[in-house]
Design a protein around this motif. Structure first.
Motif, PDB file in Angstrom:
ATOM      1  N   THR A  22       3.246  13.884 -19.188  1.00  0.00           N
ATOM      2  CA  THR A  22       2.096  13.716 -19.956  1.00  0.00           C
ATOM      3  C   THR A  22       1.081  14.103 -19.244  1.00  0.00           C
ATOM      4  O   THR A  22       0.721  13.567 -17.872  1.00  0.00           O
ATOM      5  N   GLY A  23       0.042  14.741 -19.595  1.00  0.00           N
ATOM      6  CA  GLY A  23      -1.031  15.350 -18.840  1.00  0.00           C
ATOM      7  C   GLY A  23      -2.200  15.994 -19.636  1.00  0.00           C
ATOM      8  O   GLY A  23      -1.888  16.251 -21.026  1.00  0.00           O
ATOM      9  N   LYS A  24      -3.042  16.257 -19.266  1.00  0.00           N
ATOM     10  CA  LYS A  24      -4.481  17.099 -20.093  1.00  0.00           C
ATOM     11  C   LYS A  24      -4.318  18.506 -19.344  1.00  0.00           C
ATOM     12  O   LYS A  24      -3.736  18.808 -18.167  1.00  0.00           O
ATOM     13  N   VAL A  25      -4.460  19.438 -20.653  1.00  0.00           N
ATOM     14  CA  VAL A  25      -4.477  20.969 -20.258  1.00  0.00           C
ATOM     15  C   VAL A  25      -5.695  21.152 -19.707  1.00  0.00           C
ATOM     16  O   VAL A  25      -6.595  21.067 -20.172  1.00  0.00           O
ATOM     17  N   VAL A  26      -5.617  21.943 -18.565  1.00  0.00           N
ATOM     18  CA  VAL A  26      -6.632  22.559 -17.899  1.00  0.00           C
ATOM     19  C   VAL A  26      -6.821  24.088 -17.684  1.00  0.00           C
ATOM     20  O   VAL A  26      -5.875  24.555 -17.787  1.00  0.00           O
ATOM     21  N   LYS A  27      -7.805  24.584 -17.319  1.00  0.00           N
ATOM     22  CA  LYS A  27      -7.837  26.009 -16.999  1.00  0.00           C
ATOM     23  C   LYS A  27      -7.054  26.394 -15.702  1.00  0.00           C
ATOM     24  O   LYS A  27      -6.964  25.666 -14.783  1.00  0.00           O
ATOM     25  N   GLY A  28      -6.377  27.491 -15.802  1.00  0.00           N
ATOM     26  CA  GLY A  28      -5.601  28.115 -14.816  1.00  0.00           C
ATOM     27  C   GLY A  28      -6.062  29.275 -14.566  1.00  0.00           C
ATOM     28  O   GLY A  28      -7.057  29.779 -14.609  1.00  0.00           O
ATOM     29  N   LYS A  54       0.810  -1.154   0.085  1.00  0.00           N
ATOM     30  CA  LYS A  54      -0.083  -0.001  -0.059  1.00  0.00           C
ATOM     31  C   LYS A  54       0.703   1.095   0.016  1.00  0.00           C
ATOM     32  O   LYS A  54       0.482   2.213   0.659  1.00  0.00           O
ATOM     33  N   ASP A  55       2.033   1.088  -0.820  1.00  0.00           N
ATOM     34  CA  ASP A  55       3.024   2.268  -0.773  1.00  0.00           C
ATOM     35  C   ASP A  55       2.563   3.327  -1.760  1.00  0.00           C
ATOM     36  O   ASP A  55       2.739   3.284  -2.978  1.00  0.00           O
ATOM     37  N   ALA A  56       1.627   4.509  -1.193  1.00  0.00           N
ATOM     38  CA  ALA A  56       1.061   5.485  -2.059  1.00  0.00           C
ATOM     39  C   ALA A  56       2.163   6.449  -2.447  1.00  0.00           C
ATOM     40  O   ALA A  56       2.020   7.413  -3.261  1.00  0.00           O
ATOM     41  N   HIS A  57       3.366   6.272  -1.876  1.00  0.00           N
ATOM     42  CA  HIS A  57       4.563   7.492  -2.277  1.00  0.00           C
ATOM     43  C   HIS A  57       5.419   6.944  -3.027  1.00  0.00           C
ATOM     44  O   HIS A  57       6.313   7.668  -3.322  1.00  0.00           O
ATOM     45  N   ILE A  58       5.335   5.806  -3.693  1.00  0.00           N
ATOM     46  CA  ILE A  58       6.365   5.251  -4.499  1.00  0.00           C
ATOM     47  C   ILE A  58       5.845   6.265  -5.863  1.00  0.00           C
ATOM     48  O   ILE A  58       5.089   6.691  -6.134  1.00  0.00           O
ATOM     49  N   LYS A  59       6.916   6.363  -6.512  1.00  0.00           N
ATOM     50  CA  LYS A  59       7.118   7.498  -7.490  1.00  0.00           C
ATOM     51  C   LYS A  59       7.955   6.515  -8.662  1.00  0.00           C
ATOM     52  O   LYS A  59       9.231   6.202  -8.541  1.00  0.00           O
ATOM     53  N   LEU A  60       7.284   6.569  -9.796  1.00  0.00           N
ATOM     54  CA  LEU A  60       8.038   6.045 -11.007  1.00  0.00           C
ATOM     55  C   LEU A  60       8.297   7.014 -11.973  1.00  0.00           C
ATOM     56  O   LEU A  60       7.513   8.238 -12.184  1.00  0.00           O
ATOM     57  N   ILE A  61       9.351   6.703 -12.859  1.00  0.00           N
ATOM     58  CA  ILE A  61       9.860   7.577 -13.748  1.00  0.00           C
ATOM     59  C   ILE A  61       8.838   7.973 -14.923  1.00  0.00           C
ATOM     60  O   ILE A  61       8.861   9.061 -15.404  1.00  0.00           O
ATOM     61  N   ILE A  86      -0.942  22.009 -17.191  1.00  0.00           N
ATOM     62  CA  ILE A  86      -0.817  20.545 -17.259  1.00  0.00           C
ATOM     63  C   ILE A  86      -1.407  19.730 -15.977  1.00  0.00           C
ATOM     64  O   ILE A  86      -0.511  20.025 -15.029  1.00  0.00           O
ATOM     65  N   SER A  87      -2.398  19.014 -16.053  1.00  0.00           N
ATOM     66  CA  SER A  87      -2.722  18.228 -15.017  1.00  0.00           C
ATOM     67  C   SER A  87      -2.115  16.731 -15.146  1.00  0.00           C
ATOM     68  O   SER A  87      -2.907  15.983 -16.293  1.00  0.00           O
ATOM     69  N   VAL A  88      -1.584  16.010 -14.376  1.00  0.00           N
ATOM     70  CA  VAL A  88      -1.223  14.704 -14.469  1.00  0.00           C
ATOM     71  C   VAL A  88      -2.110  13.887 -13.652  1.00  0.00           C
ATOM     72  O   VAL A  88      -2.015  14.108 -12.409  1.00  0.00           O
ATOM     73  N   ASP A  89      -2.546  12.822 -14.190  1.00  0.00           N
ATOM     74  CA  ASP A  89      -3.529  12.026 -13.339  1.00  0.00           C
ATOM     75  C   ASP A  89      -2.924  11.080 -12.483  1.00  0.00           C
ATOM     76  O   ASP A  89      -3.528  10.882 -11.300  1.00  0.00           O
ATOM     77  N   GLU A  90      -1.719  10.416 -12.988  1.00  0.00           N
ATOM     78  CA  GLU A  90      -0.978   9.409 -12.395  1.00  0.00           C
ATOM     79  C   GLU A  90      -0.401   9.950 -11.135  1.00  0.00           C
ATOM     80  O   GLU A  90       0.829  10.785 -11.236  1.00  0.00           O
ATOM     81  N   THR A  91      -0.921   9.901 -10.041  1.00  0.00           N
ATOM     82  CA  THR A  91      -0.187  10.287  -8.702  1.00  0.00           C
ATOM     83  C   THR A  91       1.227   9.755  -8.425  1.00  0.00           C
ATOM     84  O   THR A  91       1.866  10.288  -7.619  1.00  0.00           O
ATOM     85  N   TYR A  92       1.394   8.660  -8.909  1.00  0.00           N
ATOM     86  CA  TYR A  92       2.720   7.982  -8.876  1.00  0.00           C
ATOM     87  C   TYR A  92       3.840   8.490  -9.739  1.00  0.00           C
ATOM     88  O   TYR A  92       4.969   8.025  -9.591  1.00  0.00           O
TER      89      TYR A  92
END
Length: 310
Positions: A189-195, A62-69, A209-215
């Motif tokens: 990679t991500g979706k362009v959102v309103k700022g 349950k390692d929510a803090h893992i970060k992948l390249i 840019i909004s990145v969905d992948e929290t990892y």
């Protein structure tokens, strides 16, 4: 390259298989993949990478803090560019983790992937509680009729060291070092959102840019020279990762200002390649001071871009 999530759709064709996460698909990974492709060509086999998603640590610890390249989508894109025949993404679950070594070999490598050869690290462990190793795999190979080729400790160490150095370099903002180990540009990679559209007010409109992948590992805060392909055209720009402290921003954002580009990108998915770091994020005395710095950043960026085409 065909991407498979269900092996029932896999054609009954003999293969050579390697197994791993392949996060980053960096120069160490590419060496192993080249070996896989050469073996496939020489043996008239189809090349297969078997990978797992979510990352086992996400499921078992349950390692929510893992970060992948890279996100899984970015990983697929890079692997596709290398000439692989098949990428099988096995969904990693608690049930799958309880599969015995023998069941894994028979059900997946033999019955589904029709492996004639398996290229695997000397330290690879598999099966329930990771209780089987390469020696067990060789015994299974003798029984089921496939060959096991060992990836040496030197090559495995190269993979481990490269991955560690890439993550460290990204966290430190050393994008040039990260890219050298990757063998390609680090991407977001991500979706362009309103700022807040502050950039538009000071003549530096940005795509947020909004990145969905929290990892997904996001590099150190600061400004970077970037490029992106838009409709078959390579567009350059500069990107800021940070909280916009000059205007008392709180939430971290990723904003890109593209040069000589004014098309509407809202709600589009874009991929940005990071080329060089310009500076740390700063809090300026005023918005005018921020604009003056952005003009300097643009000049530095254009100078770097020109040097790449000299």
């Amino acid at each position: 390259m065909k991407i498979l999530n269900d092996l029932d759709a896999f054609a009954k064709t003999p293969t050579v298989v390697t197994i791993g996460t392949f996060d980053g698909v960096h120069i160490g990974h590419q060496k192993i993949i080249k070996r896989l492709l050469n073996t496939a060509e020489q043996g008239h086999l189809k090349s297969v990478i078997l990978t797992f998603f979510p990352h086992p640590r996400m499921v078992l610890q349950k390692d929510a803090h893992i970060k992948l390249i890279h996100s899984i989508g970015e990983r697929c894109q890079i692997l596709d560019s290398l000439g692989l025949d098949y990428l099988f993404i096995k969904k990693f679950t608690h049930d799958f983790s309880r599969l015995s070594a023998k069941a894994f070999v028979k059900n997946i490598l033999v019955d589904k992937l029709h492996a004639r050869k398996v290229i695997i690290g000397y330290d690879h462990r598999f099966g329930r509680n990771r209780n089987a190793d390469i020696n067990d795999l060789r015994k299974f190979g003798e029984y089921y009729g496939f060959e096991v080729e060992e990836i040496s400790s030197q090559d495995i160490d190269e993979v481990t060291v490269s991955s560690t150095k890439i993550r460290t370099a990204l966290k430190e903002g050393n994008i040039e070092k990260a890219n050298a180990y990757l063998g390609h540009s680090f991407m977001i990679t991500g979706k362009v959102v309103k700022g807040k559209e502050l950039g538009r007010q000071i003549m530096f409109p940005t795509a947020n840019i909004s990145v969905d992948e929290t990892y997904k590992l996001i590099p150190k805060k600061g400004s970077y020279v970037v490029s992106s392909e838009m409709g078959g055209q390579l567009v350059y720009g500069m990107m800021n990762i940070g909280t916009n402290p000059t205007v008392e921003g709180k939430k971290e954002s990723i904003e890109v200002h593209f040069f000589n580009f004014n098309k509407d990108l809202y709600h589009q998915n874009i991929q940005v390649n990071l080329l060089q770091r310009i500076r740390d994020e700063e809090k300026f005395e005023s918005v005018d001071a921020l604009k003056a710095q952005l003009l300097k950043d643009k000049a530095v960026s254009l100078q770097f871009i020109a040097s790449q085409h000299a």
